[in-house]
Design a protein around this motif. Structure first.
Motif: not given
Length: 321
Positions: A226-227, A230, A232, A253-254
């Protein structure tokens, strides 16, 4: 098959005996009449010729039947042998790759640990700052080794069915809530929020420990990717559809490129090796998920877009309660 073979053998033997009797009768008749050829004799005794032709045809049919009964199983056995040989080769290749991957995964942290220990022994231990830094790295690598060995043992137990697999009725909502409460600190440490949308009466049948392990691997994977820079978010949801129970784990996420989907559940396959190693993964988490899903007669699938996140879905057979 044995009865057919026996009947065909009796039939062809009977035909040969009849033919032999007719041939003997023919030669006796020739000697008695002492004239005429075989062809003229058959013309004069048409029933004799017709009977011989019928016996020859029946003998040929019975011979084909025997051939078919013998060769069909032989061909089937040959096909099974070829298939078994190919499966054995594939299994041997997987085994060799697995051993090579495990050896590599073990060697990397061991080399790192050995190097730091030697550096400390050569005098770096006198510097508190360097010593503490190296000890922290050694602790991280040791922890990674422990996780790797645990995952390998879990895979071995599942594949060889040595682990106890007590079948019980699992309330997925209750089980997931308890598990997520234990995982909340891990997510909070990375500024990731775990949200749930769990339906009531989503019951399945299987081993509760294995179910928790499977879902924990999926949720840990979602938290890991996950981010972090930022907001997440990981969403865990469940719902029913007819006789199926669906459990989804979604992150923002990515994401994963579609080209990786086919190999995503292979052992030690990593989409992003540098990021996975940084996160402390063993490369066996999703493989364990797939193996546990097989034990539950469940199906696991993935949907993802780069930069948009990933959703893993596990479909179980619903248990009526």
């Amino acid at each position: 098959m044995k009865k057919r073979f026996l009947l065909a053998s009796i039939g062809i033997t009977a035909c040969n005996v009849v033919l032999l009797l007719f041939v003997m009768a023919y030669f006796i008749s020739i000697e008695s009449n002492n004239h005429g050829s075989a062809f003229s004799f058959m013309l004069q005794n048409k029933y004799f010729g017709i009977t011989m032709i019928i016996c020859v045809l029946c003998s040929g049919i019975f011979s084909l039947l025997i051939y078919n009964q013998i060769m069909k199983p032989v061909h089937k056995l040959q096909e099974q042998m070829v298939k078994t040989t190919e499966e054995n080769k594939k299994a041997e290749q997987i085994r060799s790759e697995f051993v090579a991957n495990v050896t590599h995964e073990l060697k990397t942290p061991l080399t790192s640990i050995s190097g730091f220990i030697e550096t400390l022994q050569d005098g770096a231990a006198e510097n508190p700052e360097i010593r503490n830094k190296f000890i922290d790295i050694i602790a991280i690598e040791t922890s990674r080794l422990e996780r790797l060995i645990e995952d390998v043992l879990v895979l071995s137990e599942i594949e060889n069915k040595r682990a106890s697999f007590d079948i019980v009725t699992i309330d997925t909502k209750d089980c997931l809530i308890k598990m997520l409460s234990a995982m909340e600190p891990i997510a909070s440490a990375k500024n990731i929020t775990i949200e749930t949308k769990l339906s009531e009466r989503c019951y399945i049948e299987g081993n509760a420990d294995r179910f928790i392990q499977m879902m924990m691997n999926l949720i840990e994977n979602a938290i890991k990717y996950s981010k972090e820079d930022q907001e997440g978010k990981v969403m865990v949801s469940s719902y029913m559809d007819k006789n199926k129970v669906y459990i989804e784990v979604t992150d923002n996420g990515i994401g994963i490129s579609e080209e990786h989907f086919e190999r995503l559940f292979e052992r030690f396959y990593r989409v992003d090796k540098s990021r996975t190693k940084k996160g402390g993964g063993t490369g066996l988490g999703l493989s364990i998920v797939k193996h546990i899903a097989f034990l539950f007669n469940a199906e696991v699938s993935v949907k993802s877009e780069l930069g948009e996140g990933t959703t893993f879905t596990v479909v179980f057979n619903r248990k009526e309660v």
